[in-house]
Design a protein around this motif. Structure first.
Motif, mmCIF file in Angstrom:
data_model
loop_
_atom_site.group_PDB
_atom_site.id
_atom_site.type_symbol
_atom_site.label_atom_id
_atom_site.label_comp_id
_atom_site.label_asym_id
_atom_site.label_seq_id
_atom_site.Cartn_x
_atom_site.Cartn_y
_atom_site.Cartn_z
ATOM 1 N N ILE A 73 0.873 -1.021 -0.132
ATOM 2 C CA ILE A 73 -0.044 0.059 -0.132
ATOM 3 C C ILE A 73 1.003 1.224 -0.103
ATOM 4 C CG2 ILE A 73 -1.770 1.237 1.220
ATOM 5 C CD1 ILE A 73 -2.802 -1.469 2.355
ATOM 6 N N THR A 74 0.751 1.922 -0.891
ATOM 7 C CA THR A 74 1.571 3.221 -1.004
ATOM 8 C C THR A 74 0.628 4.405 -0.703
ATOM 9 O OG1 THR A 74 2.404 2.285 -2.838
ATOM 10 C CG2 THR A 74 2.896 4.702 -2.663
ATOM 11 N N TYR A 75 1.360 5.277 0.399
ATOM 12 C CA TYR A 75 0.661 6.407 0.970
ATOM 13 C C TYR A 75 1.442 7.540 0.544
ATOM 14 C CZ TYR A 75 -1.702 2.939 4.180
ATOM 15 O OH TYR A 75 -2.635 2.018 4.703
ATOM 16 N N ASP A 76 1.004 8.301 -0.152
ATOM 17 C CA ASP A 76 1.580 9.579 -0.555
ATOM 18 C C ASP A 76 2.996 9.405 -1.277
ATOM 19 O OD1 ASP A 76 -0.405 11.443 0.010
ATOM 20 O OD2 ASP A 76 0.275 11.866 1.882
ATOM 21 N N GLY A 77 3.113 8.166 -1.938
ATOM 22 C CA GLY A 77 4.268 7.832 -2.756
ATOM 23 C C GLY A 77 5.134 6.753 -2.070
ATOM 24 N N VAL A 78 4.902 6.783 -0.687
ATOM 25 C CA VAL A 78 5.898 5.781 0.336
ATOM 26 C C VAL A 78 5.170 4.434 0.655
ATOM 27 C CG1 VAL A 78 6.764 5.646 2.578
ATOM 28 C CG2 VAL A 78 6.595 7.814 1.450
ATOM 29 N N PRO A 79 6.076 3.644 0.056
ATOM 30 C CA PRO A 79 5.510 2.056 -0.029
ATOM 31 C C PRO A 79 5.364 1.429 1.228
ATOM 32 C CG PRO A 79 7.471 1.744 -0.853
ATOM 33 C CD PRO A 79 7.018 3.492 -0.584
ATOM 34 N N THR A 80 4.530 0.665 1.904
ATOM 35 C CA THR A 80 4.203 0.114 2.975
ATOM 36 C C THR A 80 3.715 -1.348 2.697
ATOM 37 O OG1 THR A 80 3.918 2.188 4.278
ATOM 38 C CG2 THR A 80 3.151 -0.080 5.231
ATOM 39 N N HIS A 81 4.315 -2.387 3.317
ATOM 40 C CA HIS A 81 4.016 -3.476 2.970
ATOM 41 C C HIS A 81 2.754 -4.067 4.085
ATOM 42 C CE1 HIS A 81 7.108 -5.061 0.532
ATOM 43 N NE2 HIS A 81 7.752 -3.939 0.926
ATOM 44 N N SER A 82 1.926 -4.773 3.686
ATOM 45 C CA SER A 82 0.539 -5.002 4.291
ATOM 46 C C SER A 82 0.244 -6.442 4.298
ATOM 47 C CB SER A 82 -0.430 -4.032 4.196
ATOM 48 O OG SER A 82 -1.620 -4.474 4.606
ATOM 49 N N ILE A 83 -0.103 -6.933 5.339
ATOM 50 C CA ILE A 83 -0.812 -8.193 5.397
ATOM 51 C C ILE A 83 -2.095 -8.035 6.024
ATOM 52 C CG2 ILE A 83 -0.839 -10.740 6.368
ATOM 53 C CD1 ILE A 83 1.428 -10.242 4.259
ATOM 54 N N SER A 84 -3.160 -8.756 5.152
ATOM 55 C CA SER A 84 -4.634 -8.561 5.416
ATOM 56 C C SER A 84 -5.186 -10.188 5.692
ATOM 57 C CB SER A 84 -5.341 -7.712 4.303
ATOM 58 O OG SER A 84 -6.712 -8.133 4.693
ATOM 59 N N ILE A 85 -5.621 -10.292 6.993
ATOM 60 C CA ILE A 85 -6.209 -11.644 7.172
ATOM 61 C C ILE A 85 -7.625 -11.431 7.430
ATOM 62 C CG2 ILE A 85 -5.915 -13.518 8.866
ATOM 63 C CD1 ILE A 85 -3.255 -12.523 9.847
ATOM 64 N N MET A 86 -8.285 -12.082 6.542
ATOM 65 C CA MET A 86 -9.937 -11.896 6.499
ATOM 66 C C MET A 86 -10.357 -13.268 6.882
ATOM 67 S SD MET A 86 -10.414 -9.904 3.040
ATOM 68 C CE MET A 86 -10.310 -8.106 2.710
ATOM 69 N N GLU A 87 -11.261 -13.028 7.704
ATOM 70 C CA GLU A 87 -12.063 -14.393 8.094
ATOM 71 C C GLU A 87 -13.474 -14.093 7.795
ATOM 72 O OE1 GLU A 87 -11.598 -15.137 12.608
ATOM 73 O OE2 GLU A 87 -9.795 -13.784 12.464
ATOM 74 N N PHE A 88 -14.072 -15.162 7.097
ATOM 75 C CA PHE A 88 -15.156 -15.187 6.415
ATOM 76 C C PHE A 88 -16.282 -15.903 6.954
ATOM 77 C CE2 PHE A 88 -12.579 -13.566 2.862
ATOM 78 C CZ PHE A 88 -13.504 -12.955 2.188
ATOM 79 N N ALA A 89 -17.625 -15.712 7.175
ATOM 80 C CA ALA A 89 -18.687 -16.243 7.250
ATOM 81 C C ALA A 89 -19.713 -16.331 6.271
ATOM 82 C CB ALA A 89 -19.614 -15.700 8.524
ATOM 83 N N GLY A 90 -19.677 -17.413 5.540
ATOM 84 C CA GLY A 90 -20.408 -17.275 4.205
ATOM 85 C C GLY A 90 -19.637 -16.744 3.100
ATOM 86 N N GLU A 91 -19.968 -15.426 2.734
ATOM 87 C CA GLU A 91 -19.529 -14.842 1.451
ATOM 88 C C GLU A 91 -18.835 -13.463 2.143
ATOM 89 O OE1 GLU A 91 -19.225 -15.501 -1.981
ATOM 90 O OE2 GLU A 91 -19.623 -17.391 -1.242
ATOM 91 N N SER A 92 -19.254 -13.149 3.411
ATOM 92 C CA SER A 92 -18.620 -11.973 3.781
ATOM 93 C C SER A 92 -17.781 -12.060 4.902
ATOM 94 C CB SER A 92 -20.062 -11.140 4.743
ATOM 95 O OG SER A 92 -20.800 -11.159 3.545
ATOM 96 N N VAL A 93 -16.857 -10.937 5.065
ATOM 97 C CA VAL A 93 -15.563 -10.862 5.992
ATOM 98 C C VAL A 93 -16.374 -10.532 7.077
ATOM 99 C CG1 VAL A 93 -13.734 -9.716 6.751
ATOM 100 C CG2 VAL A 93 -13.851 -9.869 4.421
ATOM 101 N N VAL A 94 -16.147 -11.191 8.101
ATOM 102 C CA VAL A 94 -16.531 -10.874 9.686
ATOM 103 C C VAL A 94 -15.798 -10.431 10.647
ATOM 104 C CG1 VAL A 94 -18.486 -12.533 9.605
ATOM 105 C CG2 VAL A 94 -16.320 -13.156 10.362
ATOM 106 N N HIS A 95 -14.117 -10.646 10.243
ATOM 107 C CA HIS A 95 -13.266 -10.010 10.980
ATOM 108 C C HIS A 95 -12.025 -10.095 10.063
ATOM 109 C CE1 HIS A 95 -10.050 -10.574 14.581
ATOM 110 N NE2 HIS A 95 -10.286 -9.009 14.209
ATOM 111 N N GLU A 96 -11.425 -8.718 10.147
ATOM 112 C CA GLU A 96 -10.035 -8.756 9.437
ATOM 113 C C GLU A 96 -8.964 -8.171 10.253
ATOM 114 O OE1 GLU A 96 -8.314 -6.284 5.360
ATOM 115 O OE2 GLU A 96 -10.232 -5.646 6.134
ATOM 116 N N THR A 97 -7.723 -8.597 10.254
ATOM 117 C CA THR A 97 -6.685 -7.947 10.875
ATOM 118 C C THR A 97 -5.832 -7.657 10.057
ATOM 119 O OG1 THR A 97 -7.191 -9.545 12.755
ATOM 120 C CG2 THR A 97 -5.060 -8.411 12.742
ATOM 121 N N GLN A 98 -5.321 -6.257 9.908
ATOM 122 C CA GLN A 98 -4.117 -5.765 9.094
ATOM 123 C C GLN A 98 -3.038 -5.442 9.784
ATOM 124 O OE1 GLN A 98 -6.290 -2.722 6.525
ATOM 125 N NE2 GLN A 98 -5.294 -3.867 4.836
#
Length: 123
Positions: A79-104
């Motif tokens: 994810i680049t914020y104002d030209g500065v790159p930041t590495h990100s990990i997004s952990i998404m937990e689903f119930a059916g087709e929807s995210v119920v909990h995300e940790t970034q």
């Protein structure tokens, strides 16, 4: 499983193009988003969208990979914020087709130490 991957891909595409409604369609109405490094928790799709929509930086999203199965999926991004790159990990937990909990998690790049130069190759 393919429908969840497609929903995640659409989430990141909409994030990059600034389509707030499409970006947040993946979340359950009562979803939770955690940012452990800052100690913040955002509860509910509306709150999650509001905090992201109010971000002052020029943001861009590059997805490096998406892996997962069943109810647990991980996206590795830059994810680049104002030209500065930041590495990100997004952990998404689903119930059916929807995210119920995300940790970034977010990590700024750092220079490799000289002591590893002979062992490493550029990634």
């Amino acid at each position: 499983m393919e429908s969840i991957r497609a929903a995640i891909e659409e989430h990141w595409r909409a994030s990059e193009s600034g389509e707030i409604e499409a970006e947040h369609a993946i979340y359950a109405e009562d979803a939770i988003l955690d940012y452990p490094q800052s100690g913040e928790r955002f509860r509910g799709r509306t709150t999650i969208a509001a905090q992201r929509g109010g971000h002052p930086a020029d943001r861009h999203f590059t997805v490096l990979r998406i892996v997962g199965s069943g109810d647990l999926w991980v996206s590795e991004c830059i994810i680049t914020y104002d030209g500065v790159p930041t590495h990100s990990i997004s952990i998404m937990e689903f119930a059916g087709e929807s995210v119920v909990h995300e940790t970034q998690y977010f990590a700024a790049p750092f220079p490799a130490p000289e002591s590893r130069a002979a062992l490493a190759e550029p990634s």
